[in-house]
Every structure is written in C-alpha cells, then in structure tokens.
Enzyme design. Structure first.
Site, short mmCIF file in Angstrom:
data_model
loop_
_atom_site.label_atom_id
_atom_site.label_comp_id
_atom_site.label_asym_id
_atom_site.label_seq_id
_atom_site.Cartn_x
_atom_site.Cartn_y
_atom_site.Cartn_z
N SER A 1 -23.58 28.49 -13.30
CA SER A 1 -22.33 29.25 -13.19
C SER A 1 -22.35 30.35 -14.24
CB SER A 1 -21.13 28.33 -13.47
OG SER A 1 -19.94 29.08 -13.59
N TYR B 1 -17.05 21.70 -18.35
CA TYR B 1 -17.67 22.47 -17.28
C TYR B 1 -18.66 23.48 -17.87
CZ TYR B 1 -18.04 25.29 -13.00
OH TYR B 1 -18.51 25.97 -11.90
N LYS C 1 -22.77 23.45 -17.33
CA LYS C 1 -23.48 24.52 -16.63
C LYS C 1 -24.55 25.15 -17.52
CE LYS C 1 -21.43 24.18 -12.63
NZ LYS C 1 -22.18 23.78 -11.44
P1 NAD Z 1 -16.18 22.99 -3.54
O1 NAD Z 1 -15.24 22.12 -4.31
O2 NAD Z 1 -15.65 23.87 -2.47
O3 NAD Z 1 -17.35 22.10 -2.90
C1 NAD Z 1 -18.01 21.13 -3.66
C2 NAD Z 1 -18.61 20.08 -2.75
O4 NAD Z 1 -19.30 19.14 -3.59
C3 NAD Z 1 -17.56 19.28 -1.97
O5 NAD Z 1 -17.96 19.19 -0.61
C4 NAD Z 1 -17.55 17.92 -2.64
O6 NAD Z 1 -17.24 16.85 -1.77
C5 NAD Z 1 -18.99 17.82 -3.15
N1 NAD Z 1 -19.11 16.89 -4.29
C6 NAD Z 1 -18.33 16.83 -5.40
N2 NAD Z 1 -18.74 15.83 -6.19
C7 NAD Z 1 -19.80 15.26 -5.58
C8 NAD Z 1 -20.66 14.17 -5.90
N3 NAD Z 1 -20.48 13.44 -7.02
N4 NAD Z 1 -21.66 13.87 -5.06
C9 NAD Z 1 -21.84 14.58 -3.91
N5 NAD Z 1 -21.06 15.60 -3.54
C10 NAD Z 1 -20.05 15.93 -4.37
O7 NAD Z 1 -16.93 23.83 -4.68
P2 NAD Z 1 -17.81 25.18 -4.61
O8 NAD Z 1 -16.99 26.27 -5.14
O9 NAD Z 1 -18.49 25.31 -3.29
O10 NAD Z 1 -18.86 24.82 -5.75
C11 NAD Z 1 -20.22 24.51 -5.50
C12 NAD Z 1 -20.96 24.66 -6.81
O11 NAD Z 1 -20.83 26.00 -7.28
C13 NAD Z 1 -20.44 23.78 -7.94
O12 NAD Z 1 -21.53 23.32 -8.71
C14 NAD Z 1 -19.59 24.71 -8.75
O13 NAD Z 1 -19.47 24.32 -10.10
C15 NAD Z 1 -20.41 26.00 -8.62
N6 NAD Z 1 -19.67 27.21 -8.89
C16 NAD Z 1 -18.52 27.51 -8.22
C17 NAD Z 1 -17.85 28.69 -8.52
C18 NAD Z 1 -16.57 29.06 -7.83
O14 NAD Z 1 -15.87 29.96 -8.34
N7 NAD Z 1 -16.22 28.47 -6.71
C19 NAD Z 1 -18.35 29.54 -9.50
C20 NAD Z 1 -19.53 29.21 -10.16
C21 NAD Z 1 -20.19 28.05 -9.84
#
Ligand code: NAD
Length: 258
Positions: free
Chosen positions: A148, A163, A167
């Site tokens: 991230s 978090y 990351k």
């Molecule tokens: P989201 O919450 O929309 O989706 C996350 C998915 O991960 C969900 O389907 C959830 O069920 C699954 N999940 C959560 N815990 C789990 C576990 N223990 N085992 C298996 N599956 C699990 O989130 P997103 O925004 O799509 O995020 C995906 C990745 O991107 C994450 O690592 C998040 O930290 C990273 N990220 C997101 C953003 C943002 O702004 N959305 C920014 C930077 C990084």
C-alpha cells in the site's frame, strides 16, 4: 516474441487471495482476460462463488472458488492442494487479502494489532510461501503481493499504525523472498496502491467521511479505481517482466510524491 504476446497469460494458472471483491476481483478478471485460469481465494465463500461464476461467464476461463482464511496455515495448505488438484501447477500468485482497523496507537488493543498483522503480513507470508514452494519445484512463477502507499507514508487524519506497519513489512518480505528465489526462476514483486474506491473504504462510514478531505490533497483530486491496478499486475504476472523482481510499484496518482 512481440511485447503484446509476452503480456498474454494463456495456459497460466493463478490464484488471487481476497479475490471475491474489490481489487482482487478486478485484478483476477484482468488475469483471466489475459488468458489465465484462476482460483478465487477468500474467506467469504458465498461472494467468492458468485464472483467465480460471473468471471467464468465473462472470460470463458476455468475459474473456481476456494474458502480460505489466509491467517491459517492449515487453510493455506488445503488451498494449495485444491489448486494443484484442479490446475496441476501455480504460475501466478496475487497475495492480496487485507484489512484495516483505524484506532489510535495508544488505544489499540493487542487483539486489534494482532488481527491486522495476521491478515496483512502473516497472510501474505503464508500464501506467498505456499506459492513459492510449488513454483520452486516448477522452476518458474511470479508472485505479486499487495502492499500500500501506507507502506511509504503515514496517512492522515485517520490513525492506522498496525496497517501502515503491516504494509511496510509486506515490502521487505517481498524483497527478501525475491533475493532468495532470484536464481530459481521465481520472481516476487509488490504493488502499493493509493486510495482505491472499494468496499474497504466505501463500506466504512468513518472512511467515506474522509474522501473529500483526501481528494483535496490528492494531486489527481480523486480516488483510484480497482481497474487502474489491472495492467501492472498482468505485466508482473507474465514474461514481459522477466527481469523484474524485488520491486515495489506505487500506483497512487502521485499521492506519495510530496
Ligand atoms: P476489500 O475489503 O474490498 O476486499 C478484501 C477481500 O479480502 C474481501 O473479499 C475479504 O473477504 C477478503 N479477506 C479479508 N480477510 C481475509 C482473510 N483472512 N482470508 C481470506 N480473505 C480475506 O479490500 P480491497 O480494497 O480490495 O483491498 C485489497 C488489498 O488492497 C488489501 O490488502 C488492502 O490493504 C490493499 N489496499 C487497498 C487500498 C484501498 O484504498 N482500497 C489501498 C491500498 C492497498
């Protein structure tokens, strides 16, 4: 082979953790469009199955869902077994499942700290390790971990020390695995997205309330979309990136530039 051909993933077998929705779903769709068969790995089985069915219809690839909590070594072993039984190999792993808890450092409980580190860092270790073991035997494979922009900066105003720390850990874990496996045909890279409009933000009222504030300082003045992360992961997954390992790719609309 031309560059467009090198970007194709025909015949490759991939898994995507957190693939049921958000960034994982969007990237998995792109990997399938590029020709890969995909295991959608998620804790949320009803959503993962819905996504797999939809994606198979959209792309014509072999897509199936696996229920797996990435913090559980037993679940991760069972995941690998299920993928090998169906696909026979693993060429691409997108270790992407993650969560965020927004609590000030002085108020964060041990359980909250551990939960975030377990999913975001230990979960990436377990799933990348499982993929790595298979890929080392094959002598080839590409692992992409989701870090991230929070690995590079401390986001404000919301507090999220666990978090951010998790990351930053993902990036060093990625580089460590990349060095260990560099001569063995297995590449390991990470992506560092900026704010992306997924349920991680859009389903959390305390975060949606901050979008306007973030957009005021965001150079592009908006959140990113999940589809804006597709191309970098497709690139990293395939032969076009054969000399790329141990790198982190920031995709944040210049949010971390100042
Ligand atoms: P989201 O919450 O929309 O989706 C996350 C998915 O991960 C969900 O389907 C959830 O069920 C699954 N999940 C959560 N815990 C789990 C576990 N223990 N085992 C298996 N599956 C699990 O989130 P997103 O925004 O799509 O995020 C995906 C990745 O991107 C994450 O690592 C998040 O930290 C990273 N990220 C997101 C953003 C943002 O702004 N959305 C920014 C930077 C990084």
């Amino acid at each position: 082979m031309g560059i467009i051909e090198k970007m194709r993933l025909d015949g490759k077998k991939a898994f995507v953790t957190g693939g049921a929705r958000g960034i994982g779903k969007s990237v998995a769709t792109a990997l399938a469009e590029a020709g890969a068969d995909i295991a959608i790995v998620d804790m949320d089985m009803p959503e993962a199955e819905k996504t797999a069915k939809w994606m198979a219809g959209e792309t014509g690839r072999d897509i199936f869902a696996i229920k797996c909590d990435v913090t559980s070594p037993e679940d991760v072993n069972a995941m690998t077994d299920a993928i090998l039984a169906r696909f026979g190999r693993i060429d691409v792993a997108f270790c992407n499942a993650g969560i965020c808890i927004n609590v000030p450092a002085d108020e964060m409980t041990f359980e909250q700290w551990k939960k975030v580190i377990d999913v975001n860092l230990t979960g990436v270790f377990l799933t990348a390790q499982a993929a790595g073991k298979v890929m080392l035997k094959q002598g080839s494979g590409s692992i992409i971990n989701t870090a991230s922009m929070s690995a590079h900066i401390v986001n404000v105003p919301q507090p999220q020390c666990a978090y951010n720390a998790s990351k930053a850990g993902v990036i060093q874990l990625t580089k460590s695995m990349a060095i260990e496996w560099a001569k063995k045909g297995v590449r390991v890279n990470s992506i560092s997205p900026g704010y992306i409009g997924t349920e991680l933000i859009l389903a959390a009222p305390h975060l949606t309330a901050l979008i306007e504030e973030w957009n005021k300082i965001a150079p592009m003045g908006r959140l990113g979309r999940p589809d804006e992360l597709q191309a970098i992961v497709v690139y990293l997954a395939g032969d076009a990136s054969s000399f790329t390992t141990g790198s982190d790719f920031v995709v944040d609309g210049a949010f971390t530039c100042f």
